[in-house]
Design a protein around this motif. Structure first.
Motif, PDB file in Angstrom:
ATOM      1  N   HIS A  70      20.794  33.622  -5.711  1.00 42.35           N
ATOM      2  CA  HIS A  70      20.243  32.616  -6.644  1.00 42.35           C
ATOM      3  C   HIS A  70      19.075  31.885  -6.001  1.00 42.35           C
ATOM      4  O   HIS A  70      18.959  31.802  -4.782  1.00 42.35           O
ATOM      5  CB  HIS A  70      21.330  31.638  -7.103  1.00 42.35           C
ATOM      6  CG  HIS A  70      21.624  30.529  -6.154  1.00 42.35           C
ATOM      7  ND1 HIS A  70      22.715  30.526  -5.300  1.00 42.35           N
ATOM      8  CD2 HIS A  70      20.989  29.361  -5.923  1.00 42.35           C
ATOM      9  CE1 HIS A  70      22.734  29.424  -4.599  1.00 42.35           C
ATOM     10  NE2 HIS A  70      21.681  28.702  -4.945  1.00 42.35           N
ATOM     11  N   SER A 111      20.154  22.756   2.110  1.00 43.60           N
ATOM     12  CA  SER A 111      20.043  22.252   3.490  1.00 43.60           C
ATOM     13  C   SER A 111      18.656  22.491   4.076  1.00 43.60           C
ATOM     14  O   SER A 111      18.079  21.613   4.726  1.00 43.60           O
ATOM     15  CB  SER A 111      21.105  22.913   4.358  1.00 43.60           C
ATOM     16  OG  SER A 111      20.989  24.332   4.294  1.00 43.60           O
ATOM     17  N   THR A 112      18.082  23.669   3.822  1.00 43.61           N
ATOM     18  CA  THR A 112      16.761  23.934   4.386  1.00 43.61           C
ATOM     19  C   THR A 112      15.704  23.058   3.716  1.00 43.61           C
ATOM     20  O   THR A 112      14.870  22.438   4.379  1.00 43.61           O
ATOM     21  CB  THR A 112      16.386  25.423   4.246  1.00 43.61           C
ATOM     22  OG1 THR A 112      17.368  26.212   4.931  1.00 43.61           O
ATOM     23  CG2 THR A 112      15.009  25.700   4.805  1.00 43.61           C
ATOM     24  N   GLY A 145      20.476  31.383  -2.385  1.00 39.36           N
ATOM     25  CA  GLY A 145      21.888  31.481  -2.030  1.00 39.36           C
ATOM     26  C   GLY A 145      22.264  32.871  -1.543  1.00 39.36           C
ATOM     27  O   GLY A 145      21.489  33.823  -1.663  1.00 39.36           O
ATOM     28  N   ARG A 171      23.611  21.718 -14.264  1.00 38.14           N
ATOM     29  CA  ARG A 171      22.309  21.453 -13.640  1.00 38.14           C
ATOM     30  C   ARG A 171      21.189  21.590 -14.654  1.00 38.14           C
ATOM     31  O   ARG A 171      21.396  22.055 -15.771  1.00 38.14           O
ATOM     32  CB  ARG A 171      22.090  22.454 -12.496  1.00 38.14           C
ATOM     33  CG  ARG A 171      23.025  22.290 -11.307  1.00 38.14           C
ATOM     34  CD  ARG A 171      23.316  23.627 -10.641  1.00 38.14           C
ATOM     35  NE  ARG A 171      24.084  23.437  -9.399  1.00 38.14           N
ATOM     36  CZ  ARG A 171      23.545  23.467  -8.175  1.00 38.14           C
ATOM     37  NH1 ARG A 171      22.255  23.709  -8.039  1.00 38.14           N
ATOM     38  NH2 ARG A 171      24.275  23.273  -7.107  1.00 38.14           N
ATOM     39  N   THR A 191      12.893  21.343  -3.374  1.00 41.18           N
ATOM     40  CA  THR A 191      14.130  22.051  -3.638  1.00 41.18           C
ATOM     41  C   THR A 191      15.293  21.330  -2.985  1.00 41.18           C
ATOM     42  O   THR A 191      15.123  20.595  -2.002  1.00 41.18           O
ATOM     43  CB  THR A 191      14.104  23.501  -3.085  1.00 41.18           C
ATOM     44  OG1 THR A 191      15.362  24.138  -3.386  1.00 41.18           O
ATOM     45  CG2 THR A 191      13.867  23.544  -1.588  1.00 41.18           C
TER      46      THR A 191
END
Ligand SMILES: O=C(O)[C@H](O)[C@@H](O)[C@H](O)[C@H](O)COP(=O)(O)O
Length: 244
Positions: free
Chosen positions: A153, A45-46, A149, A183, A42
């Protein structure tokens, strides 16, 4: 389908390190029992922090990187060299440092690639790759990692968006609230084809979405509530994302 399991870590750093250790072990276990492993990466940031932690791990090379099928749950439809690309960020964090088999690294076409700016054609091609490679019965992926998110999302499926209702394998996403606007994303049916789904997020801003998703919200309104692993669904969180 089993209930979601929630694992909480004190800090985002511990979350990334722990998820990295879990990923290495999961890949090694799959390669031992099935001779190969298939994972879905994915952006966010994580997700990227986990890959960087894998790269830094002393156990990194316990994985036979030649025998890992690598996919992306979503990709930003921008030029191949654009640093917004999830695949570029994954290469910077990990894939450039390990001997992956390029034929097994399934990158989504870029907006300057063979389909030009036709995101739908790129999505259709990716769907063909997914169905061609995963031509056996059973789960397509051993581990499918996702972020989420603040509004709920996941991948590039946003609340009440066409993607939340798409029953295909992948879809093109336009006018995405989170830039870049165009995307390619896996859809819910494809996100349901994993042995394990790991929802990974950190930060107090995500606590509301996490709570709604764990509380059984409708996936069209809170897409992060949708993806479930066939054997297990893990929520890998830092303390702040629990809202407590
Ligand atoms: O391409 C993307 O943007 C991601 O796939 C997206 O779904 C991301 O995982 C979440 O937006 C969380 O991102 P953060 O962890 O950076 O908040």
């Amino acid at each position: 389908m089993s209930a979601d399991q929630v694992v909480v870590h004190a800090t985002p750093a511990l979350l990334a390190e722990s998820a990295a250790a879990r990923l290495i072990t999961s890949i090694v276990d799959a390669q031992t029992s099935r001779g190969r492993a298939s994972i879905v990466l994915t952006g966010g940031s994580t997700g990227i922090a986990v890959l960087a932690s894998v790269n830094a791990s002393p156990a990194r090379d316990a994985v036979d990187w030649q025998r890992v099928e690598i996919w992306w749950g979503d990709e930003r439809f921008v030029p191949a060299s654009d640093k917004e690309r999830n695949d570029l960020q994954a290469y910077d964090a990990l894939l450039g440092a390990v001997p992956v088999d390029p034929a097994r690294v399934h990158r989504v076409p870029s907006s300057d690639g063979k389909f030009g700016d036709d995101a739908a054609a790129a999505a259709a091609w990716y769907a063909d790759q997914l169905t061609m490679v995963n031509n056996e019965a059973g789960p397509w992926f051993d581990v499918l990692m996702l972020g989420l998110g603040e509004e709920g999302h996941t991948a590039s499926i946003f609340p009440e968006s066409p993607a939340a209702y798409d029953e295909g394998v992948t879809c093109a996403v336009r006018d995405c609230p989170k830039p870049p606007p165009t995307r390619v994303s896996m859809t819910f049916p494809t996100l349901a084809r994993a042995d394990e789904v790991w929802m990974m997020t950190a930060g107090g801003g995500k606590a509301d979405a996490v709570g709604k998703a764990l509380g059984g919200a409708d996936r069209t309104r809170v897409p992060a509530a949708g993806p479930k692993g066939r054997r297990r669904t893990l929520w890998l969180l830092d303390q702040a994302a629990t809202g407590s």
